[in-house]
Design an enzyme around this catalytic site. Structure first.
Site, mmCIF file in Angstrom:
data_model
loop_
_atom_site.group_PDB
_atom_site.id
_atom_site.type_symbol
_atom_site.label_atom_id
_atom_site.label_comp_id
_atom_site.label_asym_id
_atom_site.label_seq_id
_atom_site.Cartn_x
_atom_site.Cartn_y
_atom_site.Cartn_z
ATOM 1 N N ASN A 19 29.026 -20.278 -20.183
ATOM 2 C CA ASN A 19 29.223 -19.153 -21.510
ATOM 3 C C ASN A 19 30.546 -19.539 -21.625
ATOM 4 O O ASN A 19 31.903 -19.855 -20.827
ATOM 5 C CB ASN A 19 29.597 -18.466 -20.214
ATOM 6 C CG ASN A 19 30.239 -17.247 -21.596
ATOM 7 O OD1 ASN A 19 30.591 -17.307 -22.872
ATOM 8 N ND2 ASN A 19 30.398 -15.779 -20.862
ATOM 9 N N TRP A 20 31.271 -20.654 -23.259
ATOM 10 C CA TRP A 20 32.304 -20.805 -23.096
ATOM 11 C C TRP A 20 33.661 -19.670 -23.558
ATOM 12 O O TRP A 20 35.275 -20.404 -23.670
ATOM 13 C CB TRP A 20 32.047 -21.944 -23.927
ATOM 14 C CG TRP A 20 32.321 -23.538 -23.965
ATOM 15 C CD1 TRP A 20 31.251 -23.820 -22.724
ATOM 16 C CD2 TRP A 20 31.675 -24.797 -25.072
ATOM 17 N NE1 TRP A 20 31.335 -25.020 -22.533
ATOM 18 C CE2 TRP A 20 31.457 -25.484 -24.041
ATOM 19 C CE3 TRP A 20 31.868 -24.612 -26.324
ATOM 20 C CZ2 TRP A 20 30.761 -26.689 -24.789
ATOM 21 C CZ3 TRP A 20 31.190 -26.412 -26.395
ATOM 22 C CH2 TRP A 20 31.500 -26.977 -26.422
ATOM 23 N N LYS A 21 33.123 -18.741 -24.093
ATOM 24 C CA LYS A 21 34.349 -17.481 -24.452
ATOM 25 C C LYS A 21 34.467 -18.240 -25.574
ATOM 26 O O LYS A 21 33.492 -18.831 -26.312
ATOM 27 C CB LYS A 21 34.881 -16.429 -23.505
ATOM 28 C CG LYS A 21 33.737 -16.499 -21.925
ATOM 29 C CD LYS A 21 34.672 -16.079 -20.722
ATOM 30 C CE LYS A 21 34.125 -16.663 -19.178
ATOM 31 N NZ LYS A 21 34.783 -15.309 -18.546
ATOM 32 N N HIS B 91 27.737 -8.903 -21.969
ATOM 33 C CA HIS B 91 28.452 -9.414 -20.991
ATOM 34 C C HIS B 91 29.802 -8.935 -20.276
ATOM 35 O O HIS B 91 30.133 -8.239 -22.039
ATOM 36 C CB HIS B 91 29.036 -10.652 -22.081
ATOM 37 C CG HIS B 91 30.040 -11.275 -20.702
ATOM 38 N ND1 HIS B 91 31.556 -11.284 -20.166
ATOM 39 C CD2 HIS B 91 29.580 -12.751 -19.849
ATOM 40 C CE1 HIS B 91 31.787 -12.141 -19.348
ATOM 41 N NE2 HIS B 91 31.061 -13.163 -19.225
ATOM 42 N N GLU C 36 32.598 -8.496 -20.157
ATOM 43 C CA GLU C 36 33.857 -8.883 -21.222
ATOM 44 C C GLU C 36 33.404 -8.099 -22.811
ATOM 45 O O GLU C 36 34.251 -7.345 -22.895
ATOM 46 C CB GLU C 36 34.256 -9.856 -21.999
ATOM 47 C CG GLU C 36 35.096 -10.026 -20.094
ATOM 48 C CD GLU C 36 34.648 -12.643 -20.587
ATOM 49 O OE1 GLU C 36 34.361 -12.429 -21.181
ATOM 50 O OE2 GLU C 36 35.641 -12.565 -19.042
ATOM 51 N N GLU D 169 26.164 -10.879 -12.511
ATOM 52 C CA GLU D 169 27.991 -11.229 -12.504
ATOM 53 C C GLU D 169 28.724 -9.531 -12.012
ATOM 54 O O GLU D 169 29.253 -9.034 -12.504
ATOM 55 C CB GLU D 169 28.647 -11.486 -13.581
ATOM 56 C CG GLU D 169 27.372 -12.573 -14.494
ATOM 57 C CD GLU D 169 28.228 -13.333 -15.747
ATOM 58 O OE1 GLU D 169 28.208 -14.641 -15.325
ATOM 59 O OE2 GLU D 169 28.873 -12.268 -16.693
ATOM 60 N N GLY E 83 36.449 -14.736 -13.566
ATOM 61 C CA GLY E 83 37.513 -15.800 -14.233
ATOM 62 C C GLY E 83 38.396 -15.320 -12.869
ATOM 63 O O GLY E 83 39.909 -15.418 -13.057
ATOM 64 N N SER F 50 32.838 -17.470 -10.844
ATOM 65 C CA SER F 50 33.626 -18.167 -10.268
ATOM 66 C C SER F 50 32.885 -19.315 -9.670
ATOM 67 O O SER F 50 33.173 -19.938 -8.723
ATOM 68 C CB SER F 50 34.448 -17.506 -9.110
ATOM 69 O OG SER F 50 35.838 -16.687 -10.022
ATOM 70 N N GLY G 72 31.230 -19.867 -16.729
ATOM 71 C CA GLY G 72 32.721 -18.904 -17.461
ATOM 72 C C GLY G 72 33.580 -20.325 -17.480
ATOM 73 O O GLY G 72 33.152 -21.745 -17.867
ATOM 74 N N GLY G 73 34.925 -20.086 -16.370
ATOM 75 C CA GLY G 73 35.353 -20.965 -16.933
ATOM 76 C C GLY G 73 35.289 -22.301 -16.251
ATOM 77 O O GLY G 73 35.598 -23.736 -17.339
#
Ligand code: PEP
Length: 249
Positions: free
Chosen positions: A9-11, A94, A96, A166, A172, A212, A233-234
């Site tokens: 997930n590149w956001k 998600h 976010e 999640e 993150g 993470s 993600g990251g």
């Protein structure tokens, strides 16, 4: 036997040229992966990425969609629009989006139904906050989110739904749930699905862990009985690191 899925997930990261360079770097590194490899990219990267993954085993997903087909929803993108350019996966709900963009269990349910009706493969995110985990509410929260997300779906639709557990406190932050906690929570989700749809369905639903995930913890997490891969993600922003996660074995 459930297939492992590893989805990046590149956001809100990467311009089209960066997306294409990334895919060129990742593709040879993961060409022998047994897992499903998915990159969920920003809308503006979708078309470039779809062209660039041709002749690779990488699948492309979006990070959100609207539940209506068309209309006066300025700034939104419909499932039909995603489907029309060949997008295969879509992240729904998600944390976010729930925290910053008013996504609710109700909109998640509407989006999920729409995505499934179009043949998009949904990755539905659920998870508790730190406060909820510490006060012992995690089980109630994730089972309720599961139930509300799936409300009104037939068994065959549920079997096509991917869930990503999640924990919000692990996204993150560099904090990962222990593999035991993550597995136990995913079992709670599976039990809830079994209660409503029976064991055949609950045994076949792919449930990912997200929060993470990195190359140093992927193997431990993904080898647990109920964890079928990860939403990353990251660590998915770096092709070498993502390749190590995908080739975790
Ligand atoms: C995510 O964005 O879904 C996620 C799990 O992020 P991170 O891996 O950075 O915690």
């Amino acid at each position: 036997m459930r297939k492992k899925v590893i989805a990046g997930n590149w956001k809100m990261n990467k311009l089209p040229n960066e997306a294409m360079n990334f895919i060129s770097e990742l593709a040879p590194l993961v060409k022998s992966a047994e897992n499903e490899v998915v990159l969920c990219v920003p809308y503006t990267d979708l078309f470039y990425s779809l062209l660039h993954v041709q002749d690779t085993n990488i699948k492309i997903g979006a990070q959100n969609m609207h539940y209506e087909e068309s209309g006066a929803y300025t700034g939104e993108i419909s499932g039909e629009m995603l489907k029309s350019i060949g997008v295969e996966y879509v992240i729904i709900g998600h944390s976010e989006r729930r925290a910053y963009f008013g996504e609710t269990d109700e909109t998640v349910n509407k989006k999920l139904k729409k995505a499934l009706s179009l043949g998009l493969k949904p990755i539905v995110c659920i998870g508790e906050s730190l406060e909820q985990r510490e006060s012992g509410e995690a089980k109630d929260i994730v089972t309720m989110q599961t139930k509300l997300a799936l409300e009104g779906l037939e068994s065959d639709a549920v079997e096509k739904t991917i869930i990503a557990y999640e924990p919000i406190w692990a996204i993150g932050t560099g904090k990962t749930a222990t593999k035991e906690d993550a597995n136990e929570t995913i079992k709670w989700i599976r039990e809830e699905i079994e209660k409503i749809y029976g064991k055949k369905v609950s045994d076949s639903v792919i449930i990912l862990y997200g929060g993470s995930v990195k190359s140093s913890n992927a193997k431990d997490l993904f080898e647990m009985s109920d964890i079928d891969g990860g939403l990353v993600g990251g660590a998915s922003l770096d092709a070498q690191e993502l390749a190590k996660i995908i080739n975790y074995k």
